[in-house]
Every structure is written in structure tokens, then in C-alpha cells.
Write a protein that holds these residues in place. Structure first.
Motif, PDB file in Angstrom:
ATOM      1  N   ALA A  33       0.831  -1.205   0.000  1.00 45.92           N
ATOM      2  CA  ALA A  33       0.000   0.000   0.000  1.00 45.92           C
ATOM      3  C   ALA A  33       0.865   1.255   0.000  1.00 45.92           C
ATOM      4  O   ALA A  33       0.554   2.245  -0.664  1.00 45.92           O
ATOM      5  N   LEU A  34       1.971   1.237   0.752  1.00 47.79           N
ATOM      6  CA  LEU A  34       2.877   2.383   0.765  1.00 47.79           C
ATOM      7  C   LEU A  34       3.451   2.625  -0.624  1.00 47.79           C
ATOM      8  O   LEU A  34       3.517   3.762  -1.100  1.00 47.79           O
ATOM      9  N   ASN A  35       3.876   1.555  -1.283  1.00 47.24           N
ATOM     10  CA  ASN A  35       4.426   1.716  -2.632  1.00 47.24           C
ATOM     11  C   ASN A  35       3.366   2.211  -3.605  1.00 47.24           C
ATOM     12  O   ASN A  35       3.619   3.104  -4.418  1.00 47.24           O
ATOM     13  N   ASN A  36       2.172   1.641  -3.526  1.00 48.88           N
ATOM     14  CA  ASN A  36       1.115   2.048  -4.452  1.00 48.88           C
ATOM     15  C   ASN A  36       0.710   3.504  -4.237  1.00 48.88           C
ATOM     16  O   ASN A  36       0.432   4.230  -5.194  1.00 48.88           O
ATOM     17  N   ARG A  37       0.689   3.936  -2.974  1.00 50.31           N
ATOM     18  CA  ARG A  37       0.365   5.339  -2.706  1.00 50.31           C
ATOM     19  C   ARG A  37       1.496   6.236  -3.194  1.00 50.31           C
ATOM     20  O   ARG A  37       1.249   7.333  -3.734  1.00 50.31           O
ATOM     21  N   CYS A  38       2.740   5.781  -3.044  1.00 50.77           N
ATOM     22  CA  CYS A  38       3.884   6.527  -3.575  1.00 50.77           C
ATOM     23  C   CYS A  38       3.731   6.708  -5.077  1.00 50.77           C
ATOM     24  O   CYS A  38       3.891   7.817  -5.603  1.00 50.77           O
ATOM     25  N   TRP A  39       3.405   5.635  -5.774  1.00 50.06           N
ATOM     26  CA  TRP A  39       3.290   5.708  -7.228  1.00 50.06           C
ATOM     27  C   TRP A  39       2.134   6.619  -7.640  1.00 50.06           C
ATOM     28  O   TRP A  39       2.271   7.455  -8.538  1.00 50.06           O
TER      29      TRP A  39
END
Length: 507
Positions: free
Chosen positions: A398-404
């Protein structure tokens, strides 16, 4: 970044040497599947159904008892496979052809039904059909020759950003007496042509109609034909462990059942030489290797590979947050047409119902965020990822997806914090390295972008987003020749990568 994900199948069993020109239909059985209408895709595929129909007609003329499926869901595919297994007895010739989407997961290739619900790696194994398992079951029933014809090397809708499986198909560990052919090289993808028929099936039908060619010769000629017609952009892959000869058509064309038309020129053309920038796994004649990182396992297999040192933490130049492309609903504000369309999406409806029943359903929140992001509703996606992270602050996906998602809409400072936290929790997380590389590229920190893309490519050399992004960063840093090579190789693997980056605001 995390959303990039293709497969296909076929089978045949040999006829005994003493049989007449055409074995009885019961001695040759085939399952032919053409899946074109996947709800998760932007548009139906144009090739699979026509290809399945034409190949089925040809196999019937060649004496096969053929079962044809079009746009089959999981239950239909399961029942069809059971019917196929039930027809097999010792010495039966069994053929399975699959055209549609396929996915490589955990070093196996999976055929995907049209109703598959794929959000994470485990879902591929739950909803897909393993080619190795199918071949093993057919072998266990006594089939003599197993031939898998796989036309599923398309970039698929499950593979765009929010997942970590590798593109293309994996090599098959098949039982003795098996001939497997993929329509493209291992781990390679080709775009759906938009035509009524695929190049692979067009060439395959030409060669099947040639009498007295062994199955291996038929498929080798098909590979040469596809490679030549595509100008080396598509090089099929073949694996054979046949212990006996099998021929689709024997004798002169006149001996075929009514409706067949045989070719008479059986001299194989010379194999073309792949271009220097082409990335191929099993070409007829290997070209000199381009200066790219050596192949390594995909991210889902990277436990076998020593991890590279994490890329340096980047700090892009301050950029004011950009306005969102898809504003979230506010009180007393009429919903946008995008929001109305999303609200009517059956997947969104299902997930929203689960969230209404349990606002802390972290799985439903995360999956709905994936759907929103894949459809460009980034604000809505970020809100769902916010809630996911609120419930589980250590959710690196989720952190990576929100970053992207934040990177795409220009919220670079907050995006950087998300990517750094994801990499702190999971060092060498390839998708977060890829996401941070895009973030650095958008912010103008080209050296940091190159470092992140380098680290990602050490883990997965075929990650086209990192390869293309590194090419842009290298060009902007003055390394024009190296950058051009990266870009050319990325475009060879994925012709849509340029359009993808343009949608992120990167040109």
C-alpha cells in the motif's frame, strides 16, 4: 511501481507408426480455447476467438475430436479439461490450444479464464490453470505425445503497476513425450495486433497443412515464419522431448479429409538473424548480446538471488503538489462522470459493499484502491491506500502504491516519504525502487533516478518501466547513446511503454 502482468496452451499425442493416414477421431482429441472478453481489460482482444475457430476446423479435418470454448470462465475451463482427460487412453493424441491472457507466477505459466479475479500472486494460482499441471494430468492418463501450443504472450490487464509478477511466460518442466510452443520468447510479450487473426496462428495453420512433416518440423517452420514476418520482433519458443514421430497430416493433400488444403513446398527458409537491440530468449540463431543486465529471476522469484545494495535515498527538488486529476467526492458536489462510471463498475460495487459492511476490511480497501488507480482515479485510490495504511502502517504494498499514485499526480514530496518507508520496511523492494525512480525522474534528480532504476534492474532485468525510465534519465544526464539503447530495448519488450510514461506526464 507495481502493476505489470500473459499465457497460453496446447497439446498433442503421437499416432502409432502402423496406423493409416488418419487415426480414428477417438485416437486424436483436442481442447481449443479462445478467450477474448476479459472484464479487466480496456477492450476485448480481436484475435483469440477467430484463431480458435480456424484451428479447431483444421484439427477436425486432421481427424481430431475437438472441443471448442470461447470466452470461457474458470468453471467452463475446468469442465472442459475434465472432458479432455476422460477421452484419453493409452496412445491417444491429445492437443490443447489456448489463446488469451497468460501469467507467469512462481516460475510456472498459468492460463487465465475470463472471470479471473487477480489482485495478488496467490490469486493467479487460485484462478489460473497451470500448464505444467495440465500436461502432467494428460500424461498420467496415458497420452503418448503431449503438445502445448501457447498463444498468450500478450501484456495483460493484471500486470500494470500494482503487482510484482514477471511479464511473459515461464519455461515448462514437462513429462517425456511433450512438445511445447509459445508464440513469443520466454518472458517476452507482444501487443495484440488488432487484426482478426494472430501472426502465430496464421503461420501455424500454413505449416500444419503441409503433409508428412513431423510435429517438430511443423513447429520449427512456424517459428521461422513468425520470426521472418515480424522482422525479428516476435520469436516463438519451442521445447521438445518427443520420443516418437507424430505428423498432423500424412500422405498427399488428396488423402486428407474433405476441406483440407495442403501446402507442397516444405523446404524451410533460412532462419533470420535477430536485430542487435532485440531481447530474445530462444531465437533460431542467437544475436550478439546487447549491453543489458544479465537475466535474473523475476521479483516473485528473487529469494534465490542475492539482493543488491539499496539505492541511495533521493531527495527531489521541492515541487508544489499538483491538483488531482480525479477529485474525490465532497458534500453537496455533484459526482463526476468518472466517479459515476466507477460506482457502476461491478468490481467496485462488490468491494464497496464489503467496505460498507466493515469499514476496516483492509483487503477490500487495498483492492478497491488498485482498481481506482488502474482506471486513473488517483485521489480515490490514495484515500483507500490511506485507510489501508491507517489500519496497517507496515503494509509495504500500500505504501508503494500510494507513492506511485502520488507521483503520477505530482505530489512528489509526500510520495518520496512513502517510497522511502516502503524500502525501509522491505529493502530492495523492486516495485518501490521502480516507483522512486519515476519520482526522481519527474523531479529532475536524474542521477538518483538512474541509481534506483539500476537497483531495480539488477533484481528484474526485464522490468521495462525501469529500463525505459533509466534510458530517459541517461539521456537527460548527457549519456545519449546509452539512453537510446535502454529505450530501444524497453520498446522492443513493450511497445506501449512510451504511451504509459506519457500518461504519467513523462516524455
Amino acid at each position: 511501481m507495481t502493476l505489470r502482468l500473459l499465457l497460453l496452451l496446447g497439446l498433442i499425442v503421437p499416432a502409432v507408426a502402423s496406423v493409416p493416414c488418419f487415426a480414428a477421431a477417438a485416437d486424436r482429441v483436442a481442447l481449443v480455447i479462445g478467450n477474448a472478453k476479459y472484464p479487466d481489460a480496456d477492450a476485448p482482444l480481436t484475435e483469440p476467438v477467430n484463431d480458435a475457430r480456424d484451428l479447431a476446423d483444421e484439427l477436425k479435418r486432421d481427424g481430431f475430436n475437438v472441443d471448442v470454448l470461447e470466452n470461457a470462465g474458470g468453471e467452463a475451463m475446468r469442465h472442459a479439461l475434465d472432458r479432455l482427460y476422460g477421452k484419453i487412453k493409452p496412445g491417444t493424441v491429445a492437443l490443447v490450444f489456448f489463446s488469451g491472457y497468460g501469467i507467469q507466477s512462481n516460475r510456472q505459466s498459468y492460463l487465465i479464464p475470463v472471470d479471473a479475479q487477480i489482485w495478488q500472486e496467490a490469486d493467479v494460482r487460485r484462478d489460473g490453470f497451470s500448464l505444467e499441471t495440465v500436461l502432467g494430468e494428460i500424461n498420467g492418463r496415458g497420452a503418448g505425445v503431449k503438445i502445448a501450443l501457447i498463444d498468450a504472450s500478450r501484456r495483460n490487464p493484471y500486470e500494470r503497476r500494482f503487482r510484482t509478477a514477471s511479464a511473459g511466460l515461464a519455461p515448462v518442466i514437462a513429462p517425456t513425450g511433450t512438445l511445447v510452443m509459445y508464440s513469443a520468447a520466454l518472458s517476452a510479450v507482444v501487443s495484440d495486433s488488432g487484426r482478426d487473426h494472430s501472426l502465430f496462428v496464421q503461420e501455424l495453420l500454413k505449416e500444419i497443412r503441409v503433409p508428412d512433416l513431423s510435429a517438430e518440423e511443423t513447429l520449427n517452420h512456424t517459428r521461422v515464419g513468425v520470426t521472418r514476418a515480424s522482422r525479428n520482433e516476435q520469436v516463438p519458443w519451442i521445447s521438445s522431448s518427443l520420443a516418437e514421430d507424430f505428423t498432423f497430416v500424412t500422405g498427399p493433400a488428396g488423402n486428407r479429409p474433405a476441406g483440407g488444403a495442403a501446402e507442397t513446398n516444405v523446404t524451410p527458409p533460412p532462419a533470420p538473424t535477430p536485430s542487435p537491440t532485440q531481447v530474445v530468449v530462444a531465437p533460431p540463431a542467437p544475436p550478439p548480446a546487447p549491453p543489458m543486465p544479465s537475466p535474473a529471476p523475476s521479483p516473485v522469484q528473487k529469494a534465490d538471488t542475492p539482493p543488491p545494495a539499496p539505492a541511495p535515498t533521493a531527495t527531489p527538488a521541492p515541487v508544489p503538489p499538483a491538483a488531482s486529476n480525479s477529485p474525490s467526492p465532497e458534500p453537496n458536489v455533484a459526482p463526476t462522470s468518472t466517479q459515476v462510471a466507477l460506482a457502476d463498475d461491478p468490481t467496485v460495487k462488490s468491494l464497496s459493499a464489503k467496505i460498507a459492511a466493515n469499514p476496516d476490511d483492509v483487503s477490500a480497501l487495498y483492492r478497491r484502491g488498485q482498481v481506482y488507480a488502474s482506471k486513473g482515479a488517483y485521489d480515490l485510490a490514495i484515500k483507500d491506500f490511506d485507510d489501508t495504511i491507517r489500519i496497517n502502517p507496515k503494509d509495504v504494498e500500500a505504501l508503494n502504491n500510494r507513492c506511485w499514485a502520488r507521483t503520477v499526480i505530482g505530489e512528489l514530496q509526500t510520495a518520496l516519504r512513502d517510497c522511502n518507508e516502503a524500502l525501509r520496511l522491505r529493502p530492495n523492494f523492486v516495485d518501490a525502487l521502480d516507483s522512486r525512480g519515476l519520482l526522481n525522474l519527474k523531479s529532475g534528480a536524474n542521477k538518483n533516478a538512474i541509481a534506483d532504476f539500476d537497483a531495480a534492474l539488477k533484481i528484474n532485468p526485464r522490468l521495462t518501466s525501469s529500463l525505459y525510465g533509466r534510458g530517459l534519465a541517461r539521456q537527460r544526464s548527457g549519456a545519449a547513446q546509452e539512453g537510446a539503447l535502454d529505450i530501444a530495448n524497453a520498446k522492443a519488450m513493450d511497445p506501449n511503454v512510451v504511451q504509459e510514461f506519457e500518461s504519467y506526464g513523462v516524455r
